[in-house]
Design an enzyme around this catalytic site. Structure first.
Site, PDB file in Angstrom:
ATOM      1  CD  GLU A 178      -2.692  -1.149   2.334  1.00 20.55           C
ATOM      2  OE1 GLU A 178      -3.874  -2.011   2.189  1.00 20.55           O
ATOM      3  OE2 GLU A 178      -2.318  -1.038   3.642  1.00 20.55           O
ATOM      4  CE  LYS A 218       0.762  -1.482   5.588  1.00 16.60           C
ATOM      5  NZ  LYS A 218      -0.771  -1.005   5.549  1.00 16.60           N
ATOM      6  CD  GLN A 219       0.827  -6.440   2.956  1.00 19.60           C
ATOM      7  OE1 GLN A 219       0.272  -5.639   3.557  1.00 19.60           O
ATOM      8  NE2 GLN A 219       0.256  -7.373   2.772  1.00 19.60           N
TER       9      GLN A 219
END
Length: 767
Positions: free
Chosen positions: A489, A601-602
């Site tokens: 995100e 972020k991930q």
């Protein structure tokens, strides 16, 4: 603040010493639940310091009007929120007229324990008042896994250096407000109150959604282990009922109250019967008695742990952490009710509204289908099937047609209730997770019939969405997907996010594959479904065309798939070069700066490699891991587990262990400085994955179960069980080798490190 104050223990979460700065964090960490309800570990007695009172009931929510966006076309009007329910645990305590309050008393020998073997929360301390009176207190509390509408508390006070009057004031407080209410509204209407003997009941109704809840309590009093009867004083208001019992107690004597409490609600019982059912349940619990109810609790958890436990030797913090994660997952969701799901915070807080996210399908399904009866995971799929009509409505609001479905980013009842445009309208990869969960379930359990009975309708609706969402680019002569946000995100409104495009292609191909399966093996179901959804061959041909011509951004320079079209326009500075003072960037940087940065972020591209590892070779996985992992800041709780699993696959065991500790002790060590808001429940399934699929190397591609066990140098051994197609298989690994034990009555075929093995019933294989 010391973020590492939880004492290491194999089976317990332990806090020693009283520190006001730890109160709200400990209220999260020591939370208890039973799948139907849960509560933060608030003190029973008065506490005037900072606290976050929280009790929650599965499925009970309120549509809180959003602060922004509700006036815009297509935006959700509300954010669904799990309701902070009436508080039944409260017990006011006064000693010779003085309120027991750990915020004002001198606190000695404070200890709090959560025993994960049986879900029992206990607390002991000595409190000294200003006048020198000293009391010893012990409280024990649990939410019954046997009678899911009931919890029990035993609270004991012993005067140490005086004799005098002790009063217990058990109460129900139905006036609790949600901490996260957008407009400071009270979300409940109080309908009725009832007092009878040592019992009390309050009937409440949620505004707008109209759920009815009866909150009840039943009290017993004990002096030195003998039940006693005392007259009570009653103090009621429009939102609470308080009983007060007083008696004289000698120094060294123990005065105790046993309080049974809980909720009955209108999802499970007729409205008119709620208080009667509550009364029957509380009477049943009290007739059993606290000790017998606790024995049943022990047995219920023993059965859960038999298949869910993971044992690690040689690393007590790793052992404590995995059990904590497994324990919280079982407290949050029992699997008996397909109307319920798993919120990111479970029953431990209100952030994310207690709603359902794609976390369930991407991370939680494997845990539940491997440690429980397959119907538990099936109920999670049926939850989404039952909301398919709402998913189609959600897509219609955005301009899609012909039965295309867009499952919501955040939901309670199937309606979208998330209103940040870059996520609500763009993080559409969540649709792919719905289909992947069906594939994962069917492939693991062998329950192909689920495609015919439920899954195919969902798969078709999502294939329709992807075929409409893709755009043909005349320039590229391929189909592109524009204006999206991937799992990362920290990049919004990008074009051709690789993970999203790949999922779209795969979903359409999987739809075609299963249509052919139904035609051949379930022809009557195929005709029924095709007529119901008005499916024709031309539409199927369109899916094939779009999937076959899907565009994927690729870098010839690095020989990798790009996260999105413009990723190489960024300045690729590794995350390790970021000063610690600027981490986490989501708390230190402006959003503008984050969006222009290369930081992830991930797992995004790597999330796709995790899902579809069987399609990509080992060298490709290494290249992508080496490119993207150094740019990943892991500021999502869902990130470390995927990196841990993939790191094991490419023999980066030290990196895998680092990521395992990060995912497993995220809350216990409060890595993100936010545990006071609640625990990260859905990412806890990722902790389980990081051992079973990571170090254990368990895979289930191509309808075949395989293992490739490896072990961190920090561990002496580890073992776990899985339930696979009615077989229970125990896996043991140490530095000398591994063992596989078939606990079931029929043989099972597995592959271990490339070698095919048959384990006969009740047989042990040593490799």
């Amino acid at each position: 603040m010391n973020l590492n104050y939880i004492k290491p223990h194999e089976w317990k979460i332990i806090e020693e010493g009283f520190n006001k700065e730890h109160i709200t964090a400990s209220e999260s960490i020591f939370s208890i639940g039973n799948g139907a309800m849960g509560q933060r570990a608030n003190f029973e007695e008065l506490y005037t310091g900072e606290t976050f009172q929280g009790s929650y009931i599965g499925g009970i929510y309120y549509p809180d009007k959003t602060r922004v966006g509700w006036w815009k076309n297509g935006y959700p009007k509300y954010f669904a929120k799990v309701l902070n329910a009436p508080n039944w645990i409260g017990i006011g305590v006064t000693i010779n007229g003085k309120s027991l309050d750990l915020s004002t008393c001198k606190v000695i020998d404070f200890k709090r324990e959560l025993d994960m073997r049986n879900g029992v929360l206990s607390r002991s301390f000595i409190a000294e008042f200003d006048d020198g009176d000293i009391v010893k207190v012990l409280s024990t509390r649990f939410l019954s896994m046997d009678i899911q509408e009931v919890g029990a508390i035993k609270y004991s006070v012993t005067p140490i250096n005086f004799q005098g009057e002790i009063a217990f004031s058990p109460y129900i407080d139905a006036g609790i407000m949600n901490e996260d209410a957008n407009y400071d509204e009270f979300f409940w209407e109080i309908l009725d109150q009832k007092e009878t003997g040592d019992e009390a009941y309050i009937l409440s109704k949620t505004l707008k959604t109209g759920f009815l809840v009866c909150t009840g309590m039943k009290n017993e009093l004990i002096l030195n282990e003998f039940n006693i009867d005392l007259e009570k004083e009653v103090s009621s208001s429009d939102k609470s009922i308080i009983y007060s019992y007083k008696t004289m107690v000698n120094s060294g004597d123990t005065f105790s109250i046993v309080k049974y409490g809980g909720y009955t609600q209108s999802m499970n019982h007729p409205d008119a019967e709620l208080c009667n059912v509550s009364q029957r349940q509380l009477i049943k619990a009290s007739e059993l008695g606290f000790d017998s109810l606790l024995e049943r609790q022990d047995k219920a958890w023993e059965k859960i742990w038999d298949t869910a436990d993971i044992m690690i030797s040689g690393d007590i913090k790793a052992q404590q952490a995995i059990r904590f994660n497994i324990f919280q997952l079982n407290q949050t969701y029992s699997g008996s009710d397909s109307r319920l799901n798993i919120g990111p915070k479970g029953f431990t807080g209100e952030k994310y509204g207690g709603s359902t996210y794609w976390d369930t399908e991407a991370y939680c399904i494997p845990f539940y289908m491997s440690t429980k009866n397959k119907n538990v995971a099936k109920n999670l799929l049926i939850y989404r099937y039952n909301q398919l009509d709402k998913a189609i409505e959600n897509a219609q609001k955005l301009g899609f047609n012909k039965g295309a479905a867009l499952y919501p980013m955040v939901t309670m009842n199937g309606e979208e209730c998330h209103n940040e445009w870059e996520i609500t309208f763009e993080e559409i990869h969540r649709n792919g997770a719905m289909v992947y969960a069906i594939y994962n379930y069917v492939n693991y359990t062998g329950d192909v019939g689920y495609i015919a009975s439920h899954g195919m309708e969902v798969i078709i609706a999502i294939a329709r969405f992807w075929s409409q969402r893709a755009t043909f680019s005349a320039d590229k002569e391929q189909y592109v997907i524009l204006g999206v946000t991937g799992p990362n995100e920290y990049e919004n409104n990008v074009n051709n996010n690789w993970y999203t495009n790949y999922l779209a292609k795969w979903c359409m191909e999987y739809a075609i594959e299963n249509i052919e399966l139904l035609k051949e093996n379930y022809p009557e179901d195929y005709v029924r479904i095709a007529e119901k959804v008005t499916l024709d061959e031309s539409e199927i041909n369109t899916w094939s065309k779009v999937a076959g011509q899907m565009y994927f951004p690729f870098s010839e320079k690095y020989n990798i798939y790009l996260q999105q079209d413009g990723f190489l326009d960024k300045e690729l500075i590794p995350a390790r070069e970021l000063p610690k003072s600027e981490r986490p960037i989501n708390q230190k940087w402006s959003w503008d700066r984050i969006l222009r940065s290369p930081y992830i972020k991930q797992a995004d591209v790597l999330q796709g490699f995790y899902f579809f590892e069987n399609i990509f070779d080992q060298e490709s996985l290494k290249r992508h891991f080496d490119f993207y992992e150094p740019l990943t800041v892991h500021e999502s709780s869902l990130s470390p587990c995927v990196h841990s699993i993939l790191a094991v696959k490419i023999d980066r065991i030290d990196k895998a262990y680092e990521m395992y500790l990060r995912t497993s002790r995220l809350d216990l060590d409060d890595y993100n400085h936010e545990v006071h808001e609640g625990l990260h429940i859905t990412s806890m399934a990722g902790t389980w994955l990081s051992i079973v699929q990571g170090f254990g190397g368990m895979r289930n591609f191509n309808n075949s179960l395989s293992f490739d066990p490896k072990i961190p140098k920090n561990w002496k051994s580890y073992s776990f069980k899985i339930i696979y197609r009615d077989h229970i298989i125990k896996v043991f690994k140490n530095h000398e080798g591994c063992k596989f034990y078939n606990e079931s009555d029929t043989p099972v075929n597995i592959t271990v490190s490339g070698k095919e093995v048959t384990i006969f019933n009740k047989d042990l294989v040593i490799l």
